[in-house]
Write a protein that holds these residues in place. Structure first.
Motif, short mmCIF file in Angstrom:
data_model
loop_
_atom_site.label_atom_id
_atom_site.label_comp_id
_atom_site.label_asym_id
_atom_site.label_seq_id
_atom_site.Cartn_x
_atom_site.Cartn_y
_atom_site.Cartn_z
N ILE A 174 9.55 15.61 -7.65
CA ILE A 174 9.40 14.56 -8.69
C ILE A 174 9.09 13.21 -8.04
O ILE A 174 8.25 12.47 -8.53
N GLU A 175 9.77 12.91 -6.95
CA GLU A 175 9.52 11.64 -6.26
C GLU A 175 8.10 11.56 -5.72
O GLU A 175 7.45 10.52 -5.77
N LYS A 176 7.63 12.69 -5.20
CA LYS A 176 6.25 12.72 -4.69
C LYS A 176 5.25 12.45 -5.81
O LYS A 176 4.23 11.78 -5.63
N SER A 178 4.84 5.79 5.03
CA SER A 178 5.15 5.83 6.46
C SER A 178 6.54 5.23 6.73
O SER A 178 7.26 5.71 7.61
N VAL A 179 6.95 4.23 5.95
CA VAL A 179 8.31 3.69 6.08
C VAL A 179 9.34 4.75 5.67
O VAL A 179 10.37 4.94 6.32
N ASP A 236 0.80 -1.22 0.00
CA ASP A 236 0.00 0.00 0.00
C ASP A 236 0.84 1.29 0.00
O ASP A 236 1.75 1.41 0.82
N PRO A 237 0.52 2.25 -0.87
CA PRO A 237 1.30 3.50 -0.92
C PRO A 237 1.39 4.21 0.44
O PRO A 237 2.45 4.76 0.79
N LEU A 294 8.23 5.24 -8.07
CA LEU A 294 9.57 5.31 -7.48
C LEU A 294 9.56 4.98 -6.00
O LEU A 294 10.60 4.68 -5.42
N TRP A 295 8.41 5.03 -5.39
CA TRP A 295 8.35 4.88 -3.93
C TRP A 295 8.85 3.52 -3.46
O TRP A 295 9.48 3.42 -2.41
N HIS A 296 8.54 2.47 -4.22
CA HIS A 296 8.90 1.14 -3.73
C HIS A 296 10.41 0.92 -3.63
O HIS A 296 10.86 0.12 -2.81
#
Ligand SMILES: [Fe+2]
Ligand SMILES: [Fe+2]
Length: 187
Positions: free
Chosen positions: A75-77, A63-64, A57-58, A82-84
């Motif tokens: 850009i990352e937001k 939260s991690v 889950d995003p 890219l989050w994973h």
């Protein structure tokens, strides 16, 4: 920890498809490490863990990331894909106690690449593209290419990513562009 233990950790966190992909990336990473002179065990570990957060889950990923004290760029937001990689590196450090910086960076940068990638980082980046189940347009050629020219294969991988993102009018992370430019200018 051994490969079989990492497999058990990722199994319940991933879909069948994604789990199979991770097993294949680990195998390809070990093979490429043996071929190009990197540490096969580290390559296998980074390979099996690289997508550990892909099906999470995003909100949990964020939260991690927050817990690790990481500030996302604009850009990352905007680019959830890219989050994973970011949360994955943070997760294996905080929860699995992995301290090897090279393994952590290989996970962190496996989606974008970056300028100044280590050999291990390069191997994970391209193992992700050339794992056994990959069948995108050009996958067979890339699998052949990576057997004889790591640099050229990574350049092709970066071109694929950049073309794909630009084609869909998505933002392109500066690390991907920096990796692309570095290959053309300095190697
Ligand atoms: Fe990934
Ligand atoms: Fe992957």
């Amino acid at each position: 920890m051994k490969l079989s233990e990492y497999r058990e950790i990722i199994r319940p966190r991933l879909s069948d498809y994604r789990y199979r992909h991770c097993v294949n990336v680990a195998q390809q990473a070990r093979h490429l490490a043996e071929l190009y002179g990197a540490d096969p065990q580290k390559a296998e570990t980074a390979g099996i863990l690289h997508d550990i957060m892909k099906d999470t889950d995003p909100e949990e990923q964020l939260s991690v990331i927050q817990e690790a004290g990481i500030m996302l760029s604009e850009i990352e937001k905007s680019s959830h894909k890219l989050w994973h990689a970011i949360s994955g590196a943070a997760f294996v450090k905080m929860r699995l106690g992995i301290v090897d910086e090279d393994i952590l960076k290989a996970i962190r940068y496996h989606t974008t690449g970056r300028a100044g990638m280590s050999l291990l980082e390069k191997i994970i980046f391209i193992a992700d593209f050339t794992s056994a189940e990959r069948d995108f347009d050009g996958a067979a050629e890339l699998k052949k290419l990576v057997e004889k020219d790591l640099r050229q294969a990574i350049l092709e991988g970066l071109c694929y990513t950049i073309r794909d993102l630009a084609g869909r009018r998505k933002t392109i992370h500066p690390d991907a562009l920096a990796a692309y430019n570095e290959i053309l200018l300095h190697s």
